[in-house]
Design a protein around this motif. Structure first.
Motif, PDB file in Angstrom:
ATOM      1  N   ASP A 175       0.829  -1.203   0.000  1.00 30.94           N
ATOM      2  CA  ASP A 175       0.000   0.000   0.000  1.00 30.94           C
ATOM      3  C   ASP A 175       0.863   1.253   0.000  1.00 30.94           C
ATOM      4  OD1 ASP A 175      -2.251  -1.582   0.043  1.00 30.94           O
ATOM      5  OD2 ASP A 175      -2.660  -1.301   2.177  1.00 30.94           O
ATOM      6  N   THR A 176       1.921   1.253   0.811  1.00 33.27           N
ATOM      7  CA  THR A 176       2.810   2.416   0.856  1.00 33.27           C
ATOM      8  C   THR A 176       3.469   2.628  -0.497  1.00 33.27           C
ATOM      9  OG1 THR A 176       3.205   2.093   3.219  1.00 33.27           O
ATOM     10  CG2 THR A 176       4.816   3.439   2.018  1.00 33.27           C
ATOM     11  N   ARG A 177       3.943   1.553  -1.129  1.00 31.63           N
ATOM     12  CA  ARG A 177       4.553   1.679  -2.462  1.00 31.63           C
ATOM     13  C   ARG A 177       3.560   2.281  -3.439  1.00 31.63           C
ATOM     14  NH1 ARG A 177       9.062  -0.464  -4.381  1.00 31.63           N
ATOM     15  NH2 ARG A 177       8.166  -0.884  -6.412  1.00 31.63           N
ATOM     16  N   GLU A 178       2.331   1.809  -3.414  1.00 25.15           N
ATOM     17  CA  GLU A 178       1.311   2.326  -4.337  1.00 25.15           C
ATOM     18  C   GLU A 178       1.009   3.795  -4.069  1.00 25.15           C
ATOM     19  OE1 GLU A 178       0.262   0.744  -7.041  1.00 25.15           O
ATOM     20  OE2 GLU A 178       1.605  -0.865  -6.426  1.00 25.15           O
ATOM     21  N   LEU A 179       0.936   4.170  -2.801  1.00 23.24           N
ATOM     22  CA  LEU A 179       0.707   5.571  -2.457  1.00 23.24           C
ATOM     23  C   LEU A 179       1.855   6.448  -2.951  1.00 23.24           C
ATOM     24  CD1 LEU A 179      -0.684   5.242   1.192  1.00 23.24           C
ATOM     25  CD2 LEU A 179      -1.944   6.031  -0.833  1.00 23.24           C
ATOM     26  N   HIS A 221      13.366   3.266   1.893  1.00 24.91           N
ATOM     27  CA  HIS A 221      13.157   1.861   2.273  1.00 24.91           C
ATOM     28  C   HIS A 221      12.432   1.120   1.143  1.00 24.91           C
ATOM     29  CE1 HIS A 221      12.060  -1.699   4.556  1.00 24.91           C
ATOM     30  NE2 HIS A 221      10.811  -1.490   4.184  1.00 24.91           N
ATOM     31  N   HIS A 222      11.416   1.760   0.585  1.00 23.72           N
ATOM     32  CA  HIS A 222      10.622   1.132  -0.482  1.00 23.72           C
ATOM     33  C   HIS A 222      11.259   1.284  -1.862  1.00 23.72           C
ATOM     34  CE1 HIS A 222       7.254   0.164   2.105  1.00 23.72           C
ATOM     35  NE2 HIS A 222       7.364   1.377   2.638  1.00 23.72           N
ATOM     36  N   PHE A 223      12.028   2.351  -2.041  1.00 28.79           N
ATOM     37  CA  PHE A 223      12.667   2.642  -3.321  1.00 28.79           C
ATOM     38  C   PHE A 223      14.130   3.010  -3.077  1.00 28.79           C
ATOM     39  CE2 PHE A 223       8.174   3.543  -3.789  1.00 28.79           C
ATOM     40  CZ  PHE A 223       7.863   2.870  -4.962  1.00 28.79           C
ATOM     41  N   PRO A 224      14.981   1.987  -2.837  1.00 28.17           N
ATOM     42  CA  PRO A 224      16.387   2.267  -2.517  1.00 28.17           C
ATOM     43  C   PRO A 224      17.092   3.097  -3.593  1.00 28.17           C
ATOM     44  CG  PRO A 224      15.882  -0.051  -2.158  1.00 28.17           C
ATOM     45  CD  PRO A 224      14.682   0.568  -2.817  1.00 28.17           C
ATOM     46  N   GLY A 225      16.610   3.008  -4.838  1.00 27.73           N
ATOM     47  CA  GLY A 225      17.203   3.776  -5.929  1.00 27.73           C
ATOM     48  C   GLY A 225      16.705   5.214  -5.981  1.00 27.73           C
ATOM     49  N   GLY A 226      15.888   5.611  -5.028  1.00 31.14           N
ATOM     50  CA  GLY A 226      15.416   6.982  -4.932  1.00 31.14           C
ATOM     51  C   GLY A 226      14.487   7.389  -6.062  1.00 31.14           C
ATOM     52  N   ASP A 234       9.763   2.999 -12.308  1.00 28.93           N
ATOM     53  CA  ASP A 234       8.560   2.200 -12.051  1.00 28.93           C
ATOM     54  C   ASP A 234       7.322   2.842 -12.659  1.00 28.93           C
ATOM     55  OD1 ASP A 234      10.210   0.497 -10.637  1.00 28.93           O
ATOM     56  OD2 ASP A 234       9.204   0.778  -8.701  1.00 28.93           O
ATOM     57  N   ILE A 235       7.182   4.155 -12.494  1.00 29.88           N
ATOM     58  CA  ILE A 235       6.012   4.853 -13.042  1.00 29.88           C
ATOM     59  C   ILE A 235       6.014   4.775 -14.573  1.00 29.88           C
ATOM     60  CG2 ILE A 235       4.909   7.105 -13.326  1.00 29.88           C
ATOM     61  CD1 ILE A 235       5.924   7.764 -10.465  1.00 29.88           C
ATOM     62  N   ALA A 236       7.160   5.006 -15.184  1.00 28.25           N
ATOM     63  CA  ALA A 236       7.255   4.933 -16.651  1.00 28.25           C
ATOM     64  C   ALA A 236       6.907   3.535 -17.139  1.00 28.25           C
ATOM     65  CB  ALA A 236       8.644   5.343 -17.120  1.00 28.25           C
ATOM     66  N   GLY A 237       7.441   2.514 -16.481  1.00 26.79           N
ATOM     67  CA  GLY A 237       7.149   1.132 -16.880  1.00 26.79           C
ATOM     68  C   GLY A 237       5.671   0.814 -16.808  1.00 26.79           C
ATOM     69  N   ARG A 238       5.032   1.229 -15.732  1.00 28.07           N
ATOM     70  CA  ARG A 238       3.590   0.989 -15.586  1.00 28.07           C
ATOM     71  C   ARG A 238       2.790   1.743 -16.644  1.00 28.07           C
ATOM     72  NH1 ARG A 238       1.768   0.861  -9.343  1.00 28.07           N
ATOM     73  NH2 ARG A 238       3.021  -0.920  -8.701  1.00 28.07           N
ATOM     74  N   ALA A 239       3.174   2.981 -16.906  1.00 23.86           N
ATOM     75  CA  ALA A 239       2.453   3.774 -17.897  1.00 23.86           C
ATOM     76  C   ALA A 239       2.584   3.153 -19.287  1.00 23.86           C
ATOM     77  CB  ALA A 239       2.968   5.215 -17.896  1.00 23.86           C
ATOM     78  N   ILE A 240       3.771   2.708 -19.627  1.00 23.18           N
ATOM     79  CA  ILE A 240       4.002   2.063 -20.926  1.00 23.18           C
ATOM     80  C   ILE A 240       3.159   0.805 -21.042  1.00 23.18           C
ATOM     81  CG2 ILE A 240       5.736   0.789 -22.271  1.00 23.18           C
ATOM     82  CD1 ILE A 240       7.800   2.905 -21.141  1.00 23.18           C
ATOM     83  N   GLU A 241       3.132  -0.009 -19.998  1.00 24.47           N
ATOM     84  CA  GLU A 241       2.340  -1.245 -20.025  1.00 24.47           C
ATOM     85  C   GLU A 241       0.846  -0.956 -20.082  1.00 24.47           C
ATOM     86  OE1 GLU A 241       3.868  -3.409 -16.671  1.00 24.47           O
ATOM     87  OE2 GLU A 241       5.839  -3.615 -17.636  1.00 24.47           O
TER      88      GLU A 241
END
Length: 192
Positions: free
Chosen positions: A11-15, A50-55, A62-69
């Motif tokens: 849920d935190t990742r999605e938020l 913590h959720h996104f170690p790559g900042g 992640d957002i770009a990948g989801r949008a493309i898909e």
């Protein structure tokens, strides 16, 4: 202290992704910071890492990948439901305009600001999932005689650039009329 449940972490990742996506749409890549995302979500910045170690770069990836898909799935449905190249292109443009994330803008920012490795990943993902759908529409239009023979790869890029740029906001309403105009410009040109 009890460990967070997996559902809470998801849920935190999605938020975080939803907040970052909204901020990116509003301010662009350079206008968004991890502090702004943390403030929007209501968590500490350390929680983001913590959720996104790559900042920020990982969040954008992640957002770009989801949008493309998301767009690829939408393109596939549009293609199934429309018989001609013109109808397919108009429906694809309308679909892109109605989306919550302007994928073209996201991809453009990713290709300008992410590391070379991530730029390559985003470009490859976009090419395989989105560009090839549009190219196939162009090639099918040529095969059916609806479109004259042309470089389908270049026309696919031109179409994607037009809907991306004109659909990224501003004064022009993003609607079916704009989609139809873009397709008419592409297919019919401006000649008398």
């Amino acid at each position: 202290m009890p460990r967070p449940r997996k559902e809470d972490a998801r849920d935190t990742r999605e938020l975080v992704l939803a907040a970052a996506s909204a901020l990116l749409h509003e301010y662009g890549y350079l206008g968004v910071s991890m502090d702004a995302v943390a403030d929007r979500v209501g968590v500490r910045k350390a929680s983001l890492y913590h959720h996104f170690p790559g900042g920020k770069e990982q969040i954008v990836l992640d957002i770009a990948g989801r949008a493309i898909e998301r767009d690829a799935a939408g393109f596939a449905e549009v293609i199934r439901n429309h018989p001609t190249a013109r109808a397919r292109l108009s429906a694809i443009a309308t679909y892109v305009f109605s989306g919550p994330v302007q994928t073209g803008r996201m991809v453009r920012d990713a290709l300008r600001f992410l590391s070379q490795e991530h730029q390559n990943r985003v470009f490859d993902h976009f090419f395989r999932l989105n560009h090839l759908y549009i190219r196939q529409v162009m090639e099918d239009g040529v095969a059916s005689g609806e479109l004259r023979p042309h470089d389908a790869g270049r026309s696919a890029w031109a179409f994607l650039d037009l809907i991306s740029e004109m659909g990224s906001g501003g004064e022009t309403p993003r609607d079916a009329d704009l989609a139809t105009w873009i397709v008419a410009l592409l297919i019919d040109g401006l000649g008398a």
